[in-house]
Design a protein around this motif. Structure first.
Motif, PDB file in Angstrom:
ATOM      1  N   MET A 117     100.282   7.292 -24.471  1.00  0.00           N
ATOM      2  CA  MET A 117      99.274   8.223 -24.981  1.00  0.00           C
ATOM      3  C   MET A 117      98.291   7.466 -25.859  1.00  0.00           C
ATOM      4  SD  MET A 117      99.836  11.640 -27.298  1.00  0.00           S
ATOM      5  CE  MET A 117      98.428  12.549 -27.927  1.00  0.00           C
ATOM      6  N   PRO A 118      96.986   7.587 -25.604  1.00  0.00           N
ATOM      7  CA  PRO A 118      96.010   6.852 -26.413  1.00  0.00           C
ATOM      8  C   PRO A 118      95.940   7.378 -27.837  1.00  0.00           C
ATOM      9  CG  PRO A 118      94.916   8.379 -24.925  1.00  0.00           C
ATOM     10  CD  PRO A 118      96.366   8.377 -24.546  1.00  0.00           C
ATOM     11  N   TYR A 119      95.579   6.480 -28.722  1.00  0.00           N
ATOM     12  CA  TYR A 119      95.449   6.879 -30.131  1.00  0.00           C
ATOM     13  C   TYR A 119      94.269   7.837 -30.277  1.00  0.00           C
ATOM     14  CZ  TYR A 119      95.094   6.609 -35.193  1.00  0.00           C
ATOM     15  OH  TYR A 119      95.053   6.922 -36.532  1.00  0.00           O
ATOM     16  N   PRO A 120      94.464   8.971 -30.981  1.00  0.00           N
ATOM     17  CA  PRO A 120      93.389   9.980 -31.083  1.00  0.00           C
ATOM     18  C   PRO A 120      92.371   9.618 -32.165  1.00  0.00           C
ATOM     19  CG  PRO A 120      95.364  10.780 -32.196  1.00  0.00           C
ATOM     20  CD  PRO A 120      95.729   9.457 -31.592  1.00  0.00           C
ATOM     21  N   PHE A 121      91.263   9.002 -31.761  1.00  0.00           N
ATOM     22  CA  PHE A 121      90.197   8.701 -32.713  1.00  0.00           C
ATOM     23  C   PHE A 121      89.428   9.973 -33.039  1.00  0.00           C
ATOM     24  CE2 PHE A 121      90.937   4.567 -30.734  1.00  0.00           C
ATOM     25  CZ  PHE A 121      91.002   3.754 -31.859  1.00  0.00           C
ATOM     26  N   LYS A 122      89.214  10.194 -34.311  1.00  0.00           N
ATOM     27  CA  LYS A 122      88.559  11.428 -34.732  1.00  0.00           C
ATOM     28  C   LYS A 122      87.046  11.282 -34.707  1.00  0.00           C
ATOM     29  CE  LYS A 122      92.352  13.017 -37.680  1.00  0.00           C
ATOM     30  NZ  LYS A 122      92.759  13.457 -39.027  1.00  0.00           N
ATOM     31  N   THR A 123      86.360  12.407 -34.473  1.00  0.00           N
ATOM     32  CA  THR A 123      84.905  12.421 -34.501  1.00  0.00           C
ATOM     33  C   THR A 123      84.413  12.535 -35.940  1.00  0.00           C
ATOM     34  OG1 THR A 123      84.759  14.833 -34.341  1.00  0.00           O
ATOM     35  CG2 THR A 123      84.909  13.583 -32.265  1.00  0.00           C
ATOM     36  N   TYR A 124      83.126  12.321 -36.092  1.00  0.00           N
ATOM     37  CA  TYR A 124      82.524  12.426 -37.432  1.00  0.00           C
ATOM     38  C   TYR A 124      82.786  13.799 -38.044  1.00  0.00           C
ATOM     39  CZ  TYR A 124      78.727  13.893 -40.515  1.00  0.00           C
ATOM     40  OH  TYR A 124      77.997  14.447 -41.542  1.00  0.00           O
ATOM     41  N   ARG A 125      82.613  14.861 -37.286  1.00  0.00           N
ATOM     42  CA  ARG A 125      82.814  16.215 -37.819  1.00  0.00           C
ATOM     43  C   ARG A 125      84.275  16.436 -38.221  1.00  0.00           C
ATOM     44  NH1 ARG A 125      78.580  19.701 -36.944  1.00  0.00           N
ATOM     45  NH2 ARG A 125      76.925  18.939 -35.556  1.00  0.00           N
ATOM     46  N   GLN A 126      85.204  15.939 -37.413  1.00  0.00           N
ATOM     47  CA  GLN A 126      86.617  16.093 -37.748  1.00  0.00           C
ATOM     48  C   GLN A 126      86.962  15.347 -39.029  1.00  0.00           C
ATOM     49  OE1 GLN A 126      88.141  14.574 -34.009  1.00  0.00           O
ATOM     50  NE2 GLN A 126      88.815  16.618 -33.372  1.00  0.00           N
ATOM     51  N   ILE A 127      86.419  14.159 -39.188  1.00  0.00           N
ATOM     52  CA  ILE A 127      86.686  13.383 -40.410  1.00  0.00           C
ATOM     53  C   ILE A 127      86.116  14.096 -41.629  1.00  0.00           C
ATOM     54  CG2 ILE A 127      86.256  11.179 -41.573  1.00  0.00           C
ATOM     55  CD1 ILE A 127      86.028   9.941 -38.744  1.00  0.00           C
ATOM     56  N   ARG A 128      84.869  14.567 -41.519  1.00  0.00           N
ATOM     57  CA  ARG A 128      84.238  15.274 -42.644  1.00  0.00           C
ATOM     58  C   ARG A 128      85.028  16.526 -43.008  1.00  0.00           C
ATOM     59  NH1 ARG A 128      79.273  18.310 -40.771  1.00  0.00           N
ATOM     60  NH2 ARG A 128      80.996  19.652 -40.117  1.00  0.00           N
ATOM     61  N   ASP A 129      85.417  17.305 -42.023  1.00  0.00           N
ATOM     62  CA  ASP A 129      86.151  18.547 -42.302  1.00  0.00           C
ATOM     63  C   ASP A 129      87.530  18.264 -42.886  1.00  0.00           C
ATOM     64  OD1 ASP A 129      83.981  19.885 -41.308  1.00  0.00           O
ATOM     65  OD2 ASP A 129      84.875  20.322 -39.346  1.00  0.00           O
ATOM     66  N   ASP A 130      88.161  17.158 -42.463  1.00  0.00           N
ATOM     67  CA  ASP A 130      89.451  16.798 -43.047  1.00  0.00           C
ATOM     68  C   ASP A 130      89.305  16.450 -44.522  1.00  0.00           C
ATOM     69  OD1 ASP A 130      90.695  17.221 -40.662  1.00  0.00           O
ATOM     70  OD2 ASP A 130      90.966  15.091 -40.161  1.00  0.00           O
ATOM     71  N   ILE A 131      88.228  15.751 -44.875  1.00  0.00           N
ATOM     72  CA  ILE A 131      87.985  15.408 -46.282  1.00  0.00           C
ATOM     73  C   ILE A 131      87.765  16.671 -47.099  1.00  0.00           C
ATOM     74  CG2 ILE A 131      86.413  14.237 -47.866  1.00  0.00           C
ATOM     75  CD1 ILE A 131      85.908  12.173 -45.644  1.00  0.00           C
ATOM     76  N   LEU A 132      86.972  17.589 -46.591  1.00  0.00           N
ATOM     77  CA  LEU A 132      86.714  18.841 -47.308  1.00  0.00           C
ATOM     78  C   LEU A 132      87.997  19.665 -47.437  1.00  0.00           C
ATOM     79  CD1 LEU A 132      83.286  19.831 -45.703  1.00  0.00           C
ATOM     80  CD2 LEU A 132      83.676  18.919 -47.997  1.00  0.00           C
ATOM     81  N   ARG A 133      88.813  19.649 -46.406  1.00  0.00           N
ATOM     82  CA  ARG A 133      90.087  20.380 -46.478  1.00  0.00           C
ATOM     83  C   ARG A 133      90.983  19.810 -47.572  1.00  0.00           C
ATOM     84  NH1 ARG A 133      93.272  18.563 -41.864  1.00  0.00           N
ATOM     85  NH2 ARG A 133      93.657  16.912 -43.402  1.00  0.00           N
ATOM     86  N   ASP A 134      91.046  18.468 -47.637  1.00  0.00           N
ATOM     87  CA  ASP A 134      91.886  17.851 -48.655  1.00  0.00           C
ATOM     88  C   ASP A 134      91.372  18.153 -50.057  1.00  0.00           C
ATOM     89  OD1 ASP A 134      93.433  16.808 -46.652  1.00  0.00           O
ATOM     90  OD2 ASP A 134      92.495  14.813 -46.686  1.00  0.00           O
ATOM     91  N   ILE A 135      90.044  18.218 -50.213  1.00  0.00           N
ATOM     92  CA  ILE A 135      89.471  18.565 -51.515  1.00  0.00           C
ATOM     93  C   ILE A 135      89.883  19.982 -51.911  1.00  0.00           C
ATOM     94  CG2 ILE A 135      87.315  19.039 -52.739  1.00  0.00           C
ATOM     95  CD1 ILE A 135      86.073  16.702 -51.151  1.00  0.00           C
ATOM     96  N   ARG A 136      89.807  20.904 -50.974  1.00  0.00           N
ATOM     97  CA  ARG A 136      90.199  22.294 -51.266  1.00  0.00           C
ATOM     98  C   ARG A 136      91.690  22.400 -51.545  1.00  0.00           C
ATOM     99  NH1 ARG A 136      86.525  26.383 -49.926  1.00  0.00           N
ATOM    100  NH2 ARG A 136      88.104  27.734 -50.877  1.00  0.00           N
ATOM    101  N   ASN A 137      92.495  21.560 -50.870  1.00  0.00           N
ATOM    102  CA  ASN A 137      93.925  21.580 -51.144  1.00  0.00           C
ATOM    103  C   ASN A 137      94.235  21.115 -52.569  1.00  0.00           C
ATOM    104  OD1 ASN A 137      94.569  22.532 -48.614  1.00  0.00           O
ATOM    105  ND2 ASN A 137      94.977  20.492 -47.761  1.00  0.00           N
ATOM    106  N   LEU A 138      93.457  20.134 -53.055  1.00  0.00           N
ATOM    107  CA  LEU A 138      93.663  19.631 -54.409  1.00  0.00           C
ATOM    108  C   LEU A 138      93.027  20.532 -55.464  1.00  0.00           C
ATOM    109  CD1 LEU A 138      92.990  15.836 -53.741  1.00  0.00           C
ATOM    110  CD2 LEU A 138      95.196  16.891 -54.246  1.00  0.00           C
TER     111      LEU A 138
END
Length: 353
Positions: free
Chosen positions: A1-22
């Motif tokens: 299975m190939p490694y799942p490289f994330k898109t720019y939008r996915q990376i940005r949304d993950d950062i925002l999610r982590d900020i909201r979690n903290l």
């Protein structure tokens, strides 16, 4: 299975999610500082992902970029990219018997492709003389058909301004990425073995101007190896055969009796009757069919069958062709490949009605 490289939008949304979690009450809207910083960081991280993917592509020869294929995969294996090769052959000059055609006489086709004589010679009693010549520039464009009209740039006294090609072949462009990759993969799959059959194939293709080769071991004697070489634009020139012979003599095992040779050309003339639709002219169909047949014949190897139905199929694939009645050839043509023959089928005249 190939490694799942994330898109720019996915990376940005993950950062925002982590900020909201903290910090659940953090502002993460499009006009917030967090959104701006997450967007900038996401773009940079995406670039790192892309760079990682680029690095992985360079690791493998089949996916490497052209320059990395040459520098990192071909060169370490001793495989050098073949340079462009000049077409060579003979040109017929006409004039007054006894007059001399000097060395370095330049002649050109109507499209401006130039050839230079490699020696001087005297017009014979019949009013003509054939002189060896070389294309002034390397490349496929130097390969010209027999009887191609030429014009002398500056005719010497007693020499006519018109000349004609007897033969002119062997010109090749710089080796393509696809051909270089094929040689690298061949080397990977069949590593050098000190004189196995496939080593002679590899060695022949190392010589600039050689586009394909057929190796026939033990044809003349138990220690003999015959190498039939092919080149673009027809038969290989005497010089190309000599170059291959010299290289094989240099690199072969000391006990091997090696002979480089040209194939015997078998000309296949094609005659057919076409049924065309109302929007296609015979001239347009003929041009397309000529191009398709030429491309297909260029892929043939020594001893390879010319199937009559394959020729019909190639013509039927042309847009506007409804039906084809082949009148020549009417059967398959099998070039000989045995102890005394090394025949290669080439396209002759194409007559369509």
């Amino acid at each position: 299975m190939p490694y799942p490289f994330k898109t720019y939008r996915q990376i940005r949304d993950d950062i925002l999610r982590d900020i909201r979690n903290l910090k659940p009450d953090a502002a993460v809207g499009k006009d917030s500082d967090h959104y701006v910083r997450a967007s900038a960081s996401g773009a940079s991280i995406e670039g790192l992902y892309e760079h990682q993917q680029w690095i992985v592509r360079q690791i493998f020869a089949s996916t490497a970029d052209e320059d990395y294929l040459e520098l990192m995969h071909a060169n370490p294996r001793g495989i050098e990219r073949k340079v462009a090769n000049r077409a060579t052959g003979n040109i017929t000059f006409s004039g007054t018997p006894g007059e001399t055609v000097p060395i370095n006489t330049e002649v050109k086709t109507v499209t401006g492709i130039a050839f230079i004589t490699g020696a001087s010679d005297v017009i014979g009693a019949g009013g003509t003389v054939d002189i060896a010549a070389t294309a002034s520039a390397a490349g496929l464009a130097g390969n010209q058909d027999t009887a191609t009209a030429l014009t002398l740039s500056s005719p010497p006294p007693g020499i006519q301004s018109q000349a004609a090609i007897v033969s002119m072949s062997g010109g090749t462009d710089v080796e393509s990425k696809e051909d270089l990759l094929a040689r690298v993969l061949f080397d990977m799959r069949l590593p050098p073995a000190g004189g196995a059959d496939f080593d002679y194939y590899r060695w022949a293709l190392d010589v600039p101007g050689v586009t394909d080769a057929y190796v026939y071991p033990k044809r003349r004697a138990i220690n003999s190896v015959d190498v039939v070489i092919e080149t673009a634009g027809g038969l290989p020139s005497a010089q190309l055969i000599a170059d291959v012979q010299a290289y094989l003599d240099y690199i072969r095992p000391v006990t091997a009796d090696v002979l480089a040779m040209a194939p015997t050309l078998i000309t296949v003339d094609i005659t057919a009757q076409l049924v065309l639709d109302n929007t296609t002219t015979l001239a347009a169909a003929t041009a397309s069919i000529q191009a398709a047949l030429t491309a297909w014949f260029d892929t043939l190897h020594v001893g390879e069958l010319v199937a009559e139905k394959r020729l019909t199929s190639l013509m039927m694939d042309i847009s506007g062709v409804i039906d084809v009645t082949m009148t020549a050839p009417t059967a398959n043509i099998q070039p000989l490949l045995d102890a005394t023959h090394s025949e290669l089928a080439v396209l002759g005249t194409v007559a369509l009605t």
